[in-house]
Design an enzyme around this catalytic site. Structure first.
Site, PDB file in Angstrom:
ATOM      1  CG  MET A   1     -13.377 -10.828  42.988  1.00 35.12           C
ATOM      2  SD  MET A   1     -11.817 -11.080  42.074  1.00 35.12           S
ATOM      3  CE  MET A   1     -11.592  -9.423  41.419  1.00 35.12           C
TER       4      MET A   1
ATOM      5  CG  HIS B   1      -2.036 -13.745  40.615  1.00 35.39           C
ATOM      6  ND1 HIS B   1      -3.024 -12.799  40.815  1.00 35.39           N
ATOM      7  CD2 HIS B   1      -1.123 -13.169  39.797  1.00 35.39           C
ATOM      8  CE1 HIS B   1      -2.709 -11.698  40.150  1.00 35.39           C
ATOM      9  NE2 HIS B   1      -1.563 -11.887  39.528  1.00 35.39           N
TER      10      HIS B   1
ATOM     11  CG  ASP C   1      -1.992 -11.335  43.928  1.00 36.81           C
ATOM     12  OD1 ASP C   1      -2.678 -12.220  44.474  1.00 36.81           O
ATOM     13  OD2 ASP C   1      -2.474 -10.488  43.166  1.00 36.81           O
TER      14      ASP C   1
HETATM   15  C1  GRF Z   1      -8.798 -16.974  38.171  1.00 37.20           C
HETATM   16  O1  GRF Z   1      -8.164 -16.561  36.993  1.00 37.20           O
HETATM   17  C2  GRF Z   1      -7.889 -16.770  39.357  1.00 37.20           C
HETATM   18  O2  GRF Z   1      -6.551 -16.935  39.065  1.00 37.20           O
HETATM   19  C3  GRF Z   1      -8.155 -15.330  39.708  1.00 37.20           C
HETATM   20  O3  GRF Z   1      -9.519 -15.141  39.487  1.00 37.20           O
HETATM   21  C4  GRF Z   1      -9.987 -16.088  38.517  1.00 37.20           C
HETATM   22  C5  GRF Z   1     -11.078 -16.856  39.169  1.00 37.20           C
HETATM   23  O4  GRF Z   1     -11.710 -17.740  38.292  1.00 37.20           O
HETATM   24  N1  GRF Z   1      -7.707 -15.062  41.059  1.00 37.20           N
HETATM   25  P1  GRF Z   1     -12.738 -18.810  38.840  1.00 37.20           P
HETATM   26  O5  GRF Z   1     -13.772 -18.062  39.686  1.00 37.20           O
HETATM   27  O6  GRF Z   1     -11.977 -19.809  39.660  1.00 37.20           O
HETATM   28  O7  GRF Z   1     -13.352 -19.404  37.633  1.00 37.20           O
END
Ligand code: GRF
Length: 212
Positions: free
Chosen positions: A94, A113, A149
């Site tokens: 994040m 993404h 992105d």
């Molecule tokens: C996923 O939907 C990814 O595309 C986005 O954040 C989410 C992460 O999910 N960037 P996880 O932690 O891999 O379960």
């Protein structure tokens, strides 16, 4: 030259289902790679638990312990370097990477993404798609550049948006595709089959490795 198996470092902030998909694909022999380390900016990230469960080194780095983003990213880079990481995989990470980080690992960072980029970059991509009223959504694996992105697209998969969809149902449908695409993209990278010209990525046939 890339190692066989390719050495991965995964950066994750949360649930870690994409990390799990990568670990599972490696365990099944579908992805010639090895996750050397998982780094998280959140101490309680389930992704760290998943790493430990797979006997992968799990490292928490607290952003509050560093004066700024550049210093924090330098600490992340040190951990990646210590583990000989060749490809950095962002999996629900994040934080926006500093320019220094991106330049240091240029063409060696992938992200997943939950949208068909360049539509709906940034946060809450699935909600953005629903609110916009698109009929097709999907997932993208792309190289990371200095933008959010915006990097060259490696693989995409589309899913339908159904009339009764909520953010949760659409996200789940997209996530299934993320879990399929991400290990596949890593495999192609490991096999040196991704040719990058400008911002266009071409997948080379097996046995015909490109310049990467
Ligand atoms: C996923 O939907 C990814 O595309 C986005 O954040 C989410 C992460 O999910 N960037 P996880 O932690 O891999 O379960």
């Amino acid at each position: 030259m890339r190692s066989v198996p390719l050495v991965l470092g995964v950066l994750a902030s949360g649930r870690g289902s994409n990390l799990q998909a990568i670990l599972d694909a490696i365990a099944d022999g579908r992805c010639p790679a090895r996750v050397a380390v998982v780094v998280s900016d959140r101490k309680d990230a389930p992704a760290l638990e998943r790493a430990r469960a797979a006997s992968v080194r799990a490292v928490h780095l607290d952003p509050r312990a560093y004066p700024d983003r550049v210093a924090f990213d330098e600490a992340v880079c040190r951990v990646l370097d210590e583990h000989g990481v060749e490809l950095v995989c962002l999996a629900g990470y994040m934080r926006v990477l500093s320019g220094d980080f991106v330049r240091r690992y240029r063409r060696r960072i992938l992200n997943v993404h939950p949208a068909l980029l360049p539509a709906f970059p940034g946060l809450h991509a699935q909600r953005q798609a629903l609110e916009h009223g698109v009929k097709v959504a999907g997932a993208t694996v792309h190289f990371v550049d200095e933008g959010v992105d915006t990097g060259p697209i490696v693989l995409q998969a589309a899913v339908p948006v159904l009339s009764g969809d909520t953010e949760a149902t659409l996200s789940a449908r997209i996530l299934t595709e993320e879990h399929r695409l991400y290990p596949e993209a890593i495999r192609l990278y490991a096999e040196d089959r991704l040719d990058l010209t400008g911002r266009r990525v071409t997948v080379q046939p097996p046995g015909n490795a490109g310049s990467g």
